[in-house]
Design an enzyme around this catalytic site. Structure first.
Site, PDB file in Angstrom:
ATOM      1  CG  PHE A 242       9.150  -6.601 -18.378  1.00 26.34           C
ATOM      2  CD1 PHE A 242       9.613  -6.407 -17.091  1.00 26.34           C
ATOM      3  CD2 PHE A 242       7.828  -6.301 -18.657  1.00 26.34           C
ATOM      4  CE1 PHE A 242       8.777  -5.940 -16.092  1.00 26.34           C
ATOM      5  CE2 PHE A 242       6.975  -5.834 -17.671  1.00 26.34           C
ATOM      6  CZ  PHE A 242       7.452  -5.651 -16.384  1.00 26.34           C
TER       7      PHE A 242
ATOM      8  CB  CYS B  26       6.260  -9.786  -7.218  1.00 25.96           C
ATOM      9  SG  CYS B  26       5.022  -8.838  -6.292  1.00 25.96           S
TER      10      CYS B  26
ATOM     11  CE  LYS C  46       7.922  -1.526  -8.593  1.00 25.14           C
ATOM     12  NZ  LYS C  46       6.778  -2.102  -9.345  1.00 25.14           N
TER      13      LYS C  46
ATOM     14  NE  ARG D 293       9.447  -6.542   0.436  1.00 28.65           N
ATOM     15  CZ  ARG D 293       8.122  -6.702   0.460  1.00 28.65           C
ATOM     16  NH1 ARG D 293       7.597  -7.728   1.108  1.00 28.65           N
ATOM     17  NH2 ARG D 293       7.340  -5.850  -0.172  1.00 28.65           N
TER      18      ARG D 293
END
Length: 225
Positions: free
Chosen positions: A39, A50, A111, A118
């Site tokens: 990340f 999320c 992704k 969303r």
């Protein structure tokens, strides 16, 4: 994780402004085993169900407890701004004259390996392009059906079923999602199809020098120009 992503995007924007390369910065930071490489990739921000929801929920809980989390507020603010970076780069390249232009977009899901759109960065980019007067031809390996529902009422947005088909009549290409099939495309075909051989890469998928050697203009996030 959301904090790491926003931090790297902030550093990427700084790197670009001062002529540094976020990939070199990323390798340096990630080489510290206390941090690692996960990340630590710059891009156009996070979306999905999320991260945005969890950040907002924790902020709300903190506010209710009288202990606002200023760091999370900054994470959210940075992320929302980052979703517009690619649109800014495109407008800047065309001197804010996008009316009548067509931009191809590869990647609509938030992704790879999902059809979930969303809070996807693609939504912000497409809104920016259409607001500036451009039309959009977009492709995603999985999110096409969902995208057709979302953009059903827009005459400016066409969802297609093939990556190269998205390039038909397009003035430039924007890449928003890091799907595997976008990592090794036919660059000669891309250059031939686009009216302007320009790729705006929101996921830093390619080597800048290699693309420029093929006669393509390349606009990544935080990479040395």
């Amino acid at each position: 994780l959301a904090t790491r992503i926003s931090f790297m995007n902030e550093v990427a924007n700084l790197a670009e402004a001062i002529g540094a390369d976020i990939e070199e910065v990323r390798r340096g930071i990630g080489s510290d085993p206390r941090i690692g490489y996960q990340f630590l990739y710059a891009g156009v921000g996070f979306g999905g169900s999320c991260f945005p929801k969890d950040v907002k929920a924790l902020q709300r809980s903190a506010q209710e407890a009288g202990k606002p989390l200023r760091l999370l507020g900054a994470v959210e603010e940075v992320n929302e701004a980052q979703k517009h970076v690619l649109g800014f780069k495109i407008r800047d390249r065309f001197d804010n004259q996008l009316r009548g232009k067509c931009i191809a977009v590869w990647g609509l899901a938030f992704k790879a390996n999902t059809d979930d759109m969303r809070e996807a960065p693609s939504l912000a980019l497409i809104d920016d392009l259409v607001a500036a007067g451009a039309s959009v031809r977009a492709y995603d390996p999985a999110a096409g059906t969902e995208a057709r529902k979302i953009f059903a009422d827009s005459r400016s947005i066409t969802i297609v079923d093939d990556a190269l088909d998205a390039l038909e009549g397009a003035d430039a290409l924007a890449i928003v999602t890091e799907w595997q099939e976008f990592r090794s495309p036919d660059f000669a075909a891309i250059k031939k199809a686009l009216k302007t051989p320009a790729i705006f890469d929101g996921r830093n998928l390619y080597d800048p020098a290699a693309l420029r050697a093929q006669g393509l203009e390349y606009y990544p996030i935080g990479r040395k120009q």
